[in-house]
Write a protein that holds these residues in place. Structure first.
Motif, PDB file in Angstrom:
ATOM      1  N   VAL A   7       0.829  -1.205   0.000  1.00  0.00           N
ATOM      2  CA  VAL A   7       0.000   0.000   0.000  1.00  0.00           C
ATOM      3  C   VAL A   7       0.863   1.255   0.000  1.00  0.00           C
ATOM      4  O   VAL A   7       0.569   2.230  -0.711  1.00  0.00           O
ATOM      5  CB  VAL A   7      -0.950  -0.011   1.220  1.00  0.00           C
ATOM      6  CG1 VAL A   7      -1.619   1.345   1.379  1.00  0.00           C
ATOM      7  CG2 VAL A   7      -2.009  -1.091   1.060  1.00  0.00           C
ATOM      8  N   ILE A 114      -4.428   5.934   4.672  1.00  0.00           N
ATOM      9  CA  ILE A 114      -3.515   4.801   4.509  1.00  0.00           C
ATOM     10  C   ILE A 114      -2.407   4.834   5.562  1.00  0.00           C
ATOM     11  O   ILE A 114      -2.038   3.810   6.137  1.00  0.00           O
ATOM     12  CB  ILE A 114      -2.918   4.809   3.091  1.00  0.00           C
ATOM     13  CG1 ILE A 114      -4.027   4.535   2.068  1.00  0.00           C
ATOM     14  CG2 ILE A 114      -1.808   3.770   2.958  1.00  0.00           C
ATOM     15  CD1 ILE A 114      -3.580   4.682   0.637  1.00  0.00           C
ATOM     16  N   THR A 118      -1.690   1.896   8.330  1.00  0.00           N
ATOM     17  CA  THR A 118      -0.369   1.259   8.400  1.00  0.00           C
ATOM     18  C   THR A 118       0.224   1.399   9.801  1.00  0.00           C
ATOM     19  O   THR A 118       0.808   0.454  10.344  1.00  0.00           O
ATOM     20  CB  THR A 118       0.585   1.890   7.370  1.00  0.00           C
ATOM     21  OG1 THR A 118      -0.013   1.820   6.078  1.00  0.00           O
ATOM     22  CG2 THR A 118       1.904   1.148   7.339  1.00  0.00           C
TER      23      THR A 118
END
Length: 285
Positions: A7, A114, A118
């Motif tokens: 990602v 994102i 993470t």
């Protein structure tokens, strides 16, 4: 971990493209940091795998310090990234460029989501590993960077203040440097065989000397094997008339050091009072 790496790499590409089209240095700075996030996760995973190997003839203490080395690499990378961003931001002050605020906000908003996901994936492991904590700091700093980029985009979109872009970049760089600097000292301390910061060497020696039958300790070395294990090596002098109890005294000293200071790896060279070392320092040699 693999998902987080994938990602972050995709996000890096998207941010670089978005930064080029929008003219935002802060966006490209955030992309560069995202790429370092992906690299830090790969290094952290690789080091964690190596660290699980058992001790052997070549690495008698085991491979636990692989994680410490990985943390040093990741934190050093953070410092380099921070310094580079400061350099680029200063240049942008003297060579301002047109910036598209709404595009910055859109891409940075996706990046923030994102980055937070993470960071959440690595948060639990970061609690007990300096290696994973360094990777986590990469992601946390990037989340803060994405948030700052959103603010910059909003200000530029509303007021047209393009100077906000390099100013925000300087703030991101400063935050990155502060986080890396706060962690790297402890990592270097482990690699330099420094004593555990939570243990005062004199207190440790005093604990051993409080055991009946111990006349004193000298030639002592106290160091961190890795983030979670500390070790002590010393010469221990047995009081006159107590040599027949030397093994029991040693066992008692080790048990007390383990209980009071968490020292599970203790090596003691015993000396009788008549053959004690002469002119040796209490700590080190």
């Amino acid at each position: 971990m693999a998902a987080a790496v994938g990602v972050n790499l995709l996000l890096t590409v998207a941010q670089v493209i978005g930064g080029i089209f929008s003219g935002s240095l802060a966006m490209i700075a955030d992309a560069l940091h995202n790429f370092s996030d992906a690299a830090s996760l790969v290094i952290a995973a690789w080091a964690r795998r190596i660290a699980r190997r058992p001790a052997d003839a070549e690495m008698t203490f085991g491979y636990g310090r692989a994680e410490v080395v990985a943390a040093l690499i990741n934190l050093t990378t953070l410092i380099v990234v921070g310094l580079y961003l400061i350099y680029e931001a200063i240049l942008r002050f003297f060579q301002p460029q047109e910036v598209i605020g709404w595009l910055i906000m859109a891409i940075a908003g996706a990046a923030l989501v994102i980055d937070l996901v993470t960071a959440a994936l690595t948060y639990r492991m970061a609690q007990d590993s300096v290696n994973i904590r360094a990777a986590f700091l990469h992601n946390l700093a990037d989340a803060m960077g994405s948030l700052a980029v959103i603010v910059a985009g909003a200000v530029i979109w509303a007021f047209g203040w393009t100077w906000v872009d390099p100013a925000i970049t300087l703030l991101i760089a400063g935050y990155i440097l502060w986080m890396a600097w706060s962690e790297i000292g402890g990592v270097i301390r482990i690699l330099m065989l420094g004593s555990p910061p939570q243990l005062a060497p004199e207190n440790v020696l005093a604990t051993a000397e409080a055991v009946a039958g111990v006349a004193g300790l000298h030639h002592a070395h106290l160091w961190q094997v890795d983030e979670h294990r500390s070790a002590l090596q010393a010469h221990m002098v047995i009081e006159p008339g107590e040599w027949h109890r030397a093994d029991d005294i040693k066992a008692t000293v080790k048990a007390r050091l383990a209980k009071m200071h968490g020292l599970s790896h203790v090596t003691l060279e015993m000396e009788c009072a008549e053959h004690v070392c002469r002119q040796v320092p209490r700590i080190g040699h």
